[in-house]
Enzyme design. Structure first.
Site, PDB file in Angstrom:
ATOM      1  N   ASN A   1       5.077  41.762 -19.574  1.00  0.00           N
ATOM      2  CA  ASN A   1       5.020  40.475 -19.529  1.00  0.00           C
ATOM      3  C   ASN A   1       5.821  39.463 -19.402  1.00  0.00           C
ATOM      4  O   ASN A   1       6.621  39.535 -20.686  1.00  0.00           O
ATOM      5  CB  ASN A   1       2.945  39.782 -19.055  1.00  0.00           C
ATOM      6  CG  ASN A   1       2.536  38.530 -18.708  1.00  0.00           C
ATOM      7  OD1 ASN A   1       3.544  38.997 -17.308  1.00  0.00           O
ATOM      8  ND2 ASN A   1       2.039  38.258 -19.089  1.00  0.00           N
TER       9      ASN A   1
ATOM     10  N   HIS B   1       5.253  35.055 -19.496  1.00  0.00           N
ATOM     11  CA  HIS B   1       4.369  34.264 -19.696  1.00  0.00           C
ATOM     12  C   HIS B   1       5.313  32.935 -19.696  1.00  0.00           C
ATOM     13  O   HIS B   1       6.439  32.785 -20.856  1.00  0.00           O
ATOM     14  CB  HIS B   1       3.186  34.379 -20.873  1.00  0.00           C
ATOM     15  CG  HIS B   1       2.520  32.854 -20.565  1.00  0.00           C
ATOM     16  ND1 HIS B   1       1.573  33.476 -19.852  1.00  0.00           N
ATOM     17  CD2 HIS B   1       2.729  32.093 -21.323  1.00  0.00           C
ATOM     18  CE1 HIS B   1       0.858  31.970 -20.185  1.00  0.00           C
ATOM     19  NE2 HIS B   1       1.447  31.381 -21.246  1.00  0.00           N
TER      20      HIS B   1
END
Ligand code: GRF
Length: 209
Positions: A114, A116
């Site tokens: 991911n 962020h």
């Protein structure tokens, strides 16, 4: 992980798709030894699906089911099935606004990443750029990390710093962070595709060339 140009990415997103575009452009420019096998979204009108079809990348809207912040069980199974069918080596979350847990992470153990928009572990969760601005930090940034059972808590693969300016609005800061994301994410994915990242507990290390 695999070390060839057929390293296959499955990209999940709910938003406009600037990270997908950056990854696809970096692949096309020869900077990332991978291919995007499939793009999936939980939002029917998401820009990320348009970005995919503009580039002739296979893509689909898969309904998320009845919850607001996660996939329901049948939806989660469907996402897993589509990613397995596409034979993905790495699941790349690019603005996917639903929490992925147990079943999904077990299906792709240590293979979900991911990006962020803060320097983790500072400011996990939503609107991280606004959290940074409200707190008054002078430097923030973005982080690429493995996804684990927590919120933005998995082992960190790479980070890029971004200055916070006195006159910043949340939007201005978010845009500056997103600019940094567009180089950090493709670079991190390239390292993973080349097999240059090893994971030891909650730490990662780069292989020295
Ligand atoms: C990115 O800014 C990322 O930090 C966050 O979601 C946003 C997605 O943007 N996880 P986009 O859809 O890639 O433009």
């Amino acid at each position: 992980m695999q070390h060839s140009s057929t390293f296959r990415l499955g990209v999940l997103g709910s938003g406009k798709g600037s990270n997908l575009a950056a990854i696809a452009d970096a692949i096309a420019a020869g900077g990332v030894p991978a291919q995007i096998a499939v793009v999936l979204s939980d939002v029917q009108e998401a820009g990320i699906l348009r970005q995919a079809s503009d580039r002739s990348i296979p893509s689909a809207y898969l309904p998320p089911g009845s919850f607001r912040t996660k996939l329901d069980e049948p939806a989660e199974s469907l996402y897993i099935q589509r990613l397995l069918e596409a034979k993905v080596d790495l699941v790349v979350l690019a603005g996917f606004m639903r929490i992925l847990k147990g079943e999904f992470l077990n299906a792709f153990r240590n293979r979900v990443v991911n990006i962020h928009p803060s320097l983790l572990p500072s400011f996990p969760g939503l609107e991280a750029w606004k959290q940074a601005l409200d707190y008054g930090v002078k430097v923030t940034g973005c982080t690429v990390h493995f996804v684990d059972q927590g919120i933005d808590s998995g082992a960190i693969i790479g980070q890029e710093t971004v200055p916070v300016l006195d006159q910043d609005t949340p939007q201005a800061l978010h845009e500056r962070i997103q600019l940094a994301e567009r180089s950090l994410y493709p670079a991190a994915i390239a390292s993973l595709a080349r097999g240059d990242v090893s994971v030891l507990g909650r730490k990662t290390a780069r292989r020295v060339p």
